[in-house]
Structures are given as structure tokens and as C-alpha cells.
Design a protein around this motif. Structure first.
Motif, PDB file in Angstrom:
ATOM      1  N   THR A  42       0.838  -1.206   0.000  1.00  0.00           N
ATOM      2  CA  THR A  42       0.000   0.000   0.000  1.00  0.00           C
ATOM      3  C   THR A  42       0.868   1.250   0.000  1.00  0.00           C
ATOM      4  OG1 THR A  42      -1.748  -1.142   1.205  1.00  0.00           O
ATOM      5  CG2 THR A  42      -1.796   1.259   1.232  1.00  0.00           C
ATOM      6  N   ALA A  43       1.883   1.258   0.861  1.00  0.00           N
ATOM      7  CA  ALA A  43       2.770   2.416   0.929  1.00  0.00           C
ATOM      8  C   ALA A  43       3.475   2.646  -0.395  1.00  0.00           C
ATOM      9  CB  ALA A  43       3.782   2.224   2.051  1.00  0.00           C
ATOM     10  N   LEU A  44       3.948   1.594  -1.015  1.00  0.00           N
ATOM     11  CA  LEU A  44       4.653   1.715  -2.296  1.00  0.00           C
ATOM     12  C   LEU A  44       3.742   2.313  -3.361  1.00  0.00           C
ATOM     13  CD1 LEU A  44       7.159   1.182  -4.026  1.00  0.00           C
ATOM     14  CD2 LEU A  44       6.261  -1.119  -4.470  1.00  0.00           C
ATOM     15  N   VAL A  45       2.495   1.816  -3.439  1.00  0.00           N
ATOM     16  CA  VAL A  45       1.557   2.321  -4.448  1.00  0.00           C
ATOM     17  C   VAL A  45       1.255   3.796  -4.201  1.00  0.00           C
ATOM     18  CG1 VAL A  45      -0.808   2.140  -5.313  1.00  0.00           C
ATOM     19  CG2 VAL A  45       0.540   0.068  -4.902  1.00  0.00           C
ATOM     20  N   CYS A  46       0.996   4.144  -2.943  1.00  0.00           N
ATOM     21  CA  CYS A  46       0.670   5.533  -2.622  1.00  0.00           C
ATOM     22  C   CYS A  46       1.837   6.472  -2.913  1.00  0.00           C
ATOM     23  CB  CYS A  46       0.272   5.648  -1.151  1.00  0.00           C
ATOM     24  SG  CYS A  46      -1.307   4.878  -0.727  1.00  0.00           S
ATOM     25  N   VAL A  47       3.029   6.071  -2.503  1.00  0.00           N
ATOM     26  CA  VAL A  47       4.203   6.917  -2.704  1.00  0.00           C
ATOM     27  C   VAL A  47       4.484   7.114  -4.192  1.00  0.00           C
ATOM     28  CG1 VAL A  47       6.714   6.955  -2.475  1.00  0.00           C
ATOM     29  CG2 VAL A  47       5.284   6.437  -0.490  1.00  0.00           C
ATOM     30  N   VAL A  48       4.476   6.033  -4.944  1.00  0.00           N
ATOM     31  CA  VAL A  48       4.749   6.127  -6.379  1.00  0.00           C
ATOM     32  C   VAL A  48       3.692   6.971  -7.080  1.00  0.00           C
ATOM     33  CG1 VAL A  48       4.870   4.808  -8.525  1.00  0.00           C
ATOM     34  CG2 VAL A  48       6.062   3.989  -6.486  1.00  0.00           C
ATOM     35  N   ALA A  49       2.416   6.785  -6.705  1.00  0.00           N
ATOM     36  CA  ALA A  49       1.341   7.536  -7.352  1.00  0.00           C
ATOM     37  C   ALA A  49       1.473   9.031  -7.083  1.00  0.00           C
ATOM     38  CB  ALA A  49      -0.012   7.019  -6.854  1.00  0.00           C
ATOM     39  N   VAL A  50       1.736   9.400  -5.825  1.00  0.00           N
ATOM     40  CA  VAL A  50       1.843  10.819  -5.477  1.00  0.00           C
ATOM     41  C   VAL A  50       3.009  11.479  -6.202  1.00  0.00           C
ATOM     42  CG1 VAL A  50       2.380  12.400  -3.573  1.00  0.00           C
ATOM     43  CG2 VAL A  50       0.682  10.601  -3.246  1.00  0.00           C
ATOM     44  N   ILE A  51       4.126  10.784  -6.281  1.00  0.00           N
ATOM     45  CA  ILE A  51       5.296  11.353  -6.962  1.00  0.00           C
ATOM     46  C   ILE A  51       5.088  11.395  -8.472  1.00  0.00           C
ATOM     47  CG2 ILE A  51       7.742  10.967  -7.470  1.00  0.00           C
ATOM     48  CD1 ILE A  51       8.065   9.891  -4.642  1.00  0.00           C
ATOM     49  N   ALA A  52       4.463  10.351  -9.020  1.00  0.00           N
ATOM     50  CA  ALA A  52       4.324  10.244 -10.475  1.00  0.00           C
ATOM     51  C   ALA A  52       3.454  11.348 -11.066  1.00  0.00           C
ATOM     52  CB  ALA A  52       3.744   8.880 -10.834  1.00  0.00           C
ATOM     53  N   VAL A  53       2.444  11.814 -10.330  1.00  0.00           N
ATOM     54  CA  VAL A  53       1.547  12.824 -10.893  1.00  0.00           C
ATOM     55  C   VAL A  53       2.086  14.241 -10.720  1.00  0.00           C
ATOM     56  CG1 VAL A  53      -0.529  11.416 -10.670  1.00  0.00           C
ATOM     57  CG2 VAL A  53       0.199  12.847  -8.749  1.00  0.00           C
ATOM     58  N   LEU A  54       3.223  14.387 -10.026  1.00  0.00           N
ATOM     59  CA  LEU A  54       3.887  15.688  -9.934  1.00  0.00           C
ATOM     60  C   LEU A  54       5.379  15.481 -10.204  1.00  0.00           C
ATOM     61  CD1 LEU A  54       3.420  18.706  -9.312  1.00  0.00           C
ATOM     62  CD2 LEU A  54       3.890  18.200  -6.906  1.00  0.00           C
ATOM     63  N   PRO A  55       5.711  14.974 -11.390  1.00  0.00           N
ATOM     64  CA  PRO A  55       7.109  14.608 -11.666  1.00  0.00           C
ATOM     65  C   PRO A  55       8.043  15.803 -11.678  1.00  0.00           C
ATOM     66  CG  PRO A  55       5.810  14.543 -13.685  1.00  0.00           C
ATOM     67  CD  PRO A  55       4.835  14.769 -12.566  1.00  0.00           C
ATOM     68  N   ASP A  56       7.521  16.964 -12.066  1.00  0.00           N
ATOM     69  CA  ASP A  56       8.402  18.117 -12.223  1.00  0.00           C
ATOM     70  C   ASP A  56       8.642  18.886 -10.935  1.00  0.00           C
ATOM     71  OD1 ASP A  56       5.709  18.666 -12.432  1.00  0.00           O
ATOM     72  OD2 ASP A  56       5.915  20.260 -13.908  1.00  0.00           O
ATOM     73  N   LEU A  57       8.339  18.304  -9.779  1.00  0.00           N
ATOM     74  CA  LEU A  57       8.833  18.872  -8.528  1.00  0.00           C
ATOM     75  C   LEU A  57      10.301  18.500  -8.336  1.00  0.00           C
ATOM     76  CD1 LEU A  57       8.564  20.302  -5.820  1.00  0.00           C
ATOM     77  CD2 LEU A  57       7.474  18.256  -4.878  1.00  0.00           C
ATOM     78  N   ALA A  58      10.709  17.412  -8.970  1.00  0.00           N
ATOM     79  CA  ALA A  58      12.079  16.932  -8.810  1.00  0.00           C
ATOM     80  C   ALA A  58      13.086  17.920  -9.392  1.00  0.00           C
ATOM     81  CB  ALA A  58      12.230  15.572  -9.505  1.00  0.00           C
ATOM     82  N   PHE A  59      14.279  17.885  -8.825  1.00  0.00           N
ATOM     83  CA  PHE A  59      15.427  18.641  -9.314  1.00  0.00           C
ATOM     84  C   PHE A  59      15.108  20.136  -9.467  1.00  0.00           C
ATOM     85  CE2 PHE A  59      19.004  19.719 -12.139  1.00  0.00           C
ATOM     86  CZ  PHE A  59      20.025  19.118 -11.423  1.00  0.00           C
ATOM     87  N   GLY A  60      14.688  20.725  -8.340  1.00  0.00           N
ATOM     88  CA  GLY A  60      14.433  22.162  -8.346  1.00  0.00           C
ATOM     89  C   GLY A  60      13.292  22.559  -9.235  1.00  0.00           C
ATOM     90  N   VAL A  61      12.186  21.805  -9.168  1.00  0.00           N
ATOM     91  CA  VAL A  61      11.015  22.039 -10.026  1.00  0.00           C
ATOM     92  C   VAL A  61      11.468  22.103 -11.481  1.00  0.00           C
ATOM     93  CG1 VAL A  61       8.823  23.273 -10.224  1.00  0.00           C
ATOM     94  CG2 VAL A  61      10.128  23.436  -8.105  1.00  0.00           C
ATOM     95  N   TRP A  62      12.078  21.001 -11.890  1.00  0.00           N
ATOM     96  CA  TRP A  62      12.575  20.836 -13.269  1.00  0.00           C
ATOM     97  C   TRP A  62      13.609  21.908 -13.625  1.00  0.00           C
ATOM     98  CZ3 TRP A  62      11.075  16.285 -13.318  1.00  0.00           C
ATOM     99  CH2 TRP A  62      10.893  15.516 -14.463  1.00  0.00           C
ATOM    100  N   GLY A  63      14.509  22.183 -12.683  1.00  0.00           N
ATOM    101  CA  GLY A  63      15.625  23.088 -12.963  1.00  0.00           C
ATOM    102  C   GLY A  63      15.321  24.562 -12.842  1.00  0.00           C
ATOM    103  N   LYS A  64      14.120  24.923 -12.368  1.00  0.00           N
ATOM    104  CA  LYS A  64      13.775  26.341 -12.248  1.00  0.00           C
ATOM    105  C   LYS A  64      14.319  26.962 -10.965  1.00  0.00           C
ATOM    106  CE  LYS A  64       9.519  25.857 -14.957  1.00  0.00           C
ATOM    107  NZ  LYS A  64       8.030  25.922 -14.933  1.00  0.00           N
ATOM    108  N   VAL A  65      14.571  26.144  -9.951  1.00  0.00           N
ATOM    109  CA  VAL A  65      15.128  26.626  -8.683  1.00  0.00           C
ATOM    110  C   VAL A  65      16.583  26.202  -8.640  1.00  0.00           C
ATOM    111  CG1 VAL A  65      14.910  26.609  -6.175  1.00  0.00           C
ATOM    112  CG2 VAL A  65      12.870  26.352  -7.591  1.00  0.00           C
ATOM    113  N   THR A  66      17.477  27.131  -8.923  1.00  0.00           N
ATOM    114  CA  THR A  66      18.903  26.809  -9.047  1.00  0.00           C
ATOM    115  C   THR A  66      19.747  27.829  -8.280  1.00  0.00           C
ATOM    116  OG1 THR A  66      19.118  28.124 -11.060  1.00  0.00           O
ATOM    117  CG2 THR A  66      18.550  25.805 -11.330  1.00  0.00           C
TER     118      THR A  66
END
Length: 574
Positions: free
Chosen positions: A372-396
Motif C-alpha cells: 500500500t505504501a509503495l503504491v501511494c508513494v509512487v502515485a503521489v510522486i508520479a503525478v507531480l514529476p516536475d517537482l524533482a530537481f528544483g522544479v525541473w531546474g527552475k530553482v537553481t
């Protein structure tokens, strides 16, 4: 505490840190955070503005005081980036700890879901892009405040003084910015309603209010003795109202922890119908955990607070709500703190995170908690992928050209009011990326930099509070005489080349001023005027108020450290 349990707790904390670093990775590079409202500089000073005694309302206290105090020994850019990363990390770790208090049977699996919901959401992305680093520190403190008050009310094994120290420390951390303190105070007061008889509710409420009042001393004192009141023009109310996202109304956007007023400060995925899917996934995880939480009276205050945190900003963004807020702002300027309604959605985060942990308990008869935790974590991250790496490189991280340090050294050798051209509070420097940024000069020099605070939002002008700066600006744009500038107390004029904004006939004035320094980025002109500073009595009063906040932070933090050492020594596995 067994070694296995301690190891699991540290594993959850490590996961929260990894998530925080995944979001802020570009900031690990050398340089400075310079994006919209986020301005960091190598060194800051105890100017009138830093103490909240400038023309503008004291919105950046005590954060500016802290940076001015620490930056002589630790580079201000490093300090700001460390605090930002810590704030996001603390949000995840604190959410996990809060879940352990309210939903202990969710175990580490539920705590991982709670940490993910607290870090990987549109609120964090949008506030990052808007440059609200100190607000994110306050945001990260909210689950810790909730857990501290709940432990204070319950029959906890920790000594009562240690639990009070936790309340004081986390409220003081949130108090780095006025909004953060207000959020923490509301969360703390809401959690007094949890069942328990260890500390009676009236005494608990009095304690929370007392530490909140002490943490609020810097901006309350600056507001009382300063010349600036928070005055929000009616036009600013509409400009800063929460915004609907594609496929979602305003209520739906806020329920999904999005909807910031600035459409340019959002991740790209939130500008498409993916925002609808992301909101559905987030709310589905929360909804699955609700049946578990509704059976636990201790979680009820956080669920009610989450509903208020969504419904109130949505109401204030409606037609009747905006009319009411306009009227309130006109009659009571202090109510202007409510104008950025979406920031209050942070109140929903602790309840959402705990509900996410509850999803593991709700589904455990059908699914293993780890799955359950794996599904929830992956789903939450997958639908907001561009938060990663400084909101897709915008926060540098960015680097200042060498001329900024040269100009700062010249001005600091003979501090006097600095007028700046072009006439705009926001800048767009070629070396700082495509997004606008507040002029860094006020935090770069010891002198007061005259800024009107005027903003242009979606083509709409929102006047600031800098009346003196506006008068000086008129003289410059009209090509007035150097004598008029000197009489107004201006000692220097700085022209920031390459940034858009009005110049008017200022060249006529500049031609009559001696050039002290010039390169491709900056030009510095000497005017020679003598500026006035706030009376010594006011400065002393505000500094004492800041020291009160700092004492609360350090003393309660030291008490928490002592309690942690004692707990470890008394632990059978310690």
C-alpha cells in the motif's frame, strides 16, 4: 526503545531527507538562491529595513535579523539554502513523527506515505517557485508543533518540561516569518482539543499563546514602534486571491494544495489537465485513510483544520469573499496578511499527511502495508514529476557578477540612502535566469535602499508602501537636479543595467553626478546626501524583541537536546 525501532525511525528520517534533496538538488551547487521573492546575498546587515523599521511593513522579520547575525561567519547564501532544505526535510520527517503519534499501527509504511504527502505536493512546488523559503521553514514546523501539543495533552513518558520545550522550540522555528508563526499558533491551538488530561486545556492554551506571543515580538514590536503599517490597497486583494487550475475550480485547486495567485510560479504539470489527475490521486490517498482517522478522536482537530484550511481561502477567493476582504482591509490594515489566501492551505498538510498514513491501516486487510505504501508513494510522486530537481531546474543556484561586491564595498564605506534605477521592485538579470526577482541590493549593502514596493501582477499595478522612495523616484525620472536628490537624503544612485523598467529622463540627472564605478552590470553615482536612520530607542526596542525570539529558540532547543540525551541514556538499548 529497541535498536530495531530506532533504526526504522532513522530510516524514515533518511527517506524524508532524500526526498528533500531530490527537490532541492540544484541548490547544492555553489551560488545563491535568487528567484522572485527569494533573495540571498553573501552578507546582510542590521539595517532599519532588516529590523522591520523601514517604510514597508515588517514582513521579513526575524529572518533578516537572523541572516544579518549569522552571515558574518557563514555565507548568507549557504545559510538560506540550508534553512530551505531543512524546512522541506522537517516537513516530511515531522509528518512521519506525527503519524507515529496518531496512527501508530500504520508503522513505518504509513510514516513513509505521510512524509511523501508532506514534501511532494503542489504547495511546496509553488512556494519554492515564488521564493518563499522562510515560509517553507514554517510549513516544515507544523507537524512538529501538532505532535508537541498532542504529547503535552497526553500521558507521555517524557518529562513535562521537555514537552513544553518542544512546543516553544517549534513555534519559534515557525516564527522565522510572521505567516509561519500564525500557522503554527493555529495548529497548536487546534491540537489542544485532542483528548487527554495531562495538561488541562486552559493551561495548554495559555502556554501556546505565551510562546507564540514571545516568538511574535519582533514583528509586533516593529509594527508598534515603526512608521509603516501593513496597508493593502483594495486592488491587491484581487491580485493575490487563490487561482483555479485547469480542470479544477478554485476549491478543487486548493483541496489539491495548489492554486497560488501567481500563475507563473507553478510547475509545468499544473498548467495542464494533469493537475486534475494529480489532485484526484492526492485526495484519493487522503480519502482512503479517512475511515481510520475518523475512529480516532485525537486526529479530529487536524481533520477539521484541514477542512478550514481549504474552505476558508476558497471562500475568500469568491466574489462575496473578496468584497468582504476588501472592506476589512480598508478598515483594518493588519488584515492584509490574509490577502495571499492560498498560503493558509498549509494548515491542511498535517491532517492530509496523517490521513495518508491511515490509508495503510484502512487497506491492510486486503493489501500488505508495504505494498500500500509503495503504491501511494509512487502515485503521489508520479503525478507531480516536475517537482524533482528544483522544479525541473527552475530553482537553481546563481552567481553574482563581481561588480556587485565592488559596489557594496564602496557604499558600505560611506552608508547613505541608495536610489536605484530602473524604477521597478522586480528585476530580470541575464545572469540570474528568466524569472523575475526582487532587487537584491537592499540585502547586499549596509545602507537603506529606497524601494517603493510597487508590483505589477498580470498587468495590474499593486502600489507598495515606499512613499519616500516614490518621491525620490519621481525626482529621478523627471531628470531632477542632484541637489534635490541630496536634499532628500540620497547618498548614492545605482543603475542596474540590463533589467527592464522605467528610466524616464533620469539620464539628465545622472550626467550631472560623478561616476564612482561602472561595468557591464552596474553603475554607481555619488550624490552625497546624508540620510536619517531610525531613532536609537526604536532600534534598541526592536533588537531586544528579536533577542527575545532568539532566546526562546536557543533555550528551548537546548532543553530539547538535554531531554534527548537523557532519553538515550535511560533507554535499555542506549
Amino acid at each position: 526503545m529497541t535498536q530495531a525501532r530506532r533504526a526504522l525511525e532513522w530510516a524514515v528520517a533518511g527517506y524524508a531527507l532524500l526526498l528533500a534533496l531530490a527537490v532541492t538538488a540544484p541548490l547544492l551547487a555553489p551560488g545563491y538562491l535568487l528567484l522572485r521573492d527569494a533573495v540571498s546575498t553573501p552578507r546582510s546587515y542590521f539595517s532599519d529595513s532588516a529590523l522591520g523599521l523601514g517604510e514597508s511593513a515588517p514582513r521579513a522579520v526575524p529572518q533578516d535579523f537572523l541572516i544579518a547575525a549569522v552571515s558574518p561567519v557563514l555565507d548568507g547564501g549557504v545559510l538560506v539554502k540550508v534553512l530551505l532544505i531543512l524546512g522541506i526535510f522537517l516537513a516530511g520527517w515531522g509528518a512521519a513523527r506525527l503519524a507515529a503519534v496518531l496512527v501508530p499501527d500504520a508503522g513505518p509504511a504509513g510514516q513513509l506515505v505521510a512524509a511523501t504527502l508532506a514534501i511532494w505536493n503542489p504547495y511546496v512546488a509553488e512556494r519554492l517557485l515564488q521564493g518563499h523559503w522562510s515560509l517553507l521553514v514554517g510549513y516544515g514546523s507544523l507537524p512538529w508543533v501538532a505532535a508537541a501539543v498532542i504529547r503535552l495533552r497526553s500521558d507521555d513518558l517524557a518529562p513535562r518540561w521537555a514537552r513544553w520545550a518542544a512546543v516553544g522550540f517549534w513555534v519559534a522555528v515557525a516564527g522565522l516569518t510572521p505567516t509561519g508563526l500564525l500557522l503554527a499558533a493555529v495548529v497548536g491551538l487546534a491540537c489542544i482539543a485532542v483528548p487527554g488530561d495531562e495538561v488541562p486545556r486552559p493551561r495548554c492554551a495559555a502556554g501556546v499563546l505565551a510562546v507564540s506571543g514571545l516568538a511574535a515580538l519582533p514583528w509586533l514590536t516593529a509594527s508598534a514602534v515603526g512608521d509603516a503599517l501593513e496597508s493593502t490597497p483594495p486592488s491587491g486583494v484581487l491580485a493575490f486571491a487563490a487561482r483555479a487550475e485547469p480542470g479544477l475550480g478554485t476549491l478543487g485547486s486548493l483541496a489539491g494544495l495548489g492554486g497560488i495567485w501567481n500563475a507563473e510560479a507553478v510547475p509545468s504539470s499544473r498548467t495542464t489537465l494533469l493537475a486534475l489527475l494529480a489532485t484526484a490521486v492526492l485526495l484519493a490517498v487522503v480519502a482512503i485513510g479517512l475511515p481510520t482517522l475518523l475512529r480516532r478522536r485525537s486526529a479530529a482537530p487536524l481533520l477539521v483544520l484541514a477542512a478550514i484550511g481549504v474552505l476558508l481561502p476558497a471562500t475568500l477567493a469568491s466574489g462575496p469573499g473578496l468584497s468582504l476582504l476588501r472592506a476589512l482591509v480598508e478598515d483594518a490594515p493588519g488584515v492584509g496578511v490574509l490577502r495571499d489566501g492560498q498560503k493558509w492551505v498549509a494548515l491542511a498538510m498535517p491532517g492530509y499527511a496523517v490521513a495518508g498514513a491511515g490509508a495503510v491501516v484502512t487497506l491492510r486487510r486486503w493489501l500488505r502495508p508495504s505494498l500500500t505504501a509503495l503504491v501511494c508513494v509512487v502515485a503521489v510522486i508520479a503525478v507531480l514529476p516536475d517537482l524533482a530537481f528544483g522544479v525541473w531546474g527552475k530553482v537553481t543556484s546563481v552567481r553574482y557578477p563581481p561588480g556587485w561586491s565592488v559596489v557594496a564595498a564602496i557604499v558600505n564605506a560611506a552608508p547613505a540612502d541608495v536610489a536605484v534605477l530602473p524604477a521597478d521592485s522586480m528585476r530580470q538579470f541575464p545572469w540570474a535566469g528568466p524569472a523575475p526577482v526582487l532587487d537584491p541590493l537592499p540585502r547586499f549593502v549596509r545602507a537603506e535602499v529606497l524601494a517603493t514596493g510597487d508590483l505589477t501582477i498580470s498587468g495590474q499595478s499593486v502600489p507598495g508602501e515606499g512613499s519616500h522612495a516614490r518621491e525620490v523616484q519621481r525626482v529621478l525620472l523627471a531628470g531632477g537636479s542632484p541637489a534635490a536628490l541630496s536634499d532628500a537624503g540620497v547618498g548614492w544612485v545605482v543603475v542596474e543595467t540590463g533589467s527592464a523598467g522605467a528610466i524616464g529622463d533620469a539620464q539628465r540627472t545622472l550626467e550631472r553626478l560623478p561616476v564612482v564605478y561602472r561595468d557591464g552590470d552596474l553603475s554607481l553615482y555619488r550624490v552625497g546626501g546624508s540620510s536619517s536612520v531610525a531613532p536609537q530607542g526604536k532600534r534598541i526596542a526592536v533588537i531586544v524583541a528579536h533577542l527575545g525570539w532568539l532566546a526562546l529558540l536557543l533555550v528551548s532547543g537546548a532543553a530539547l537536546a538535554v531531554a534527548a540525551v537523557r532519553d538515550r541514556r535511560q533507554s535499555p538499548s542506549g
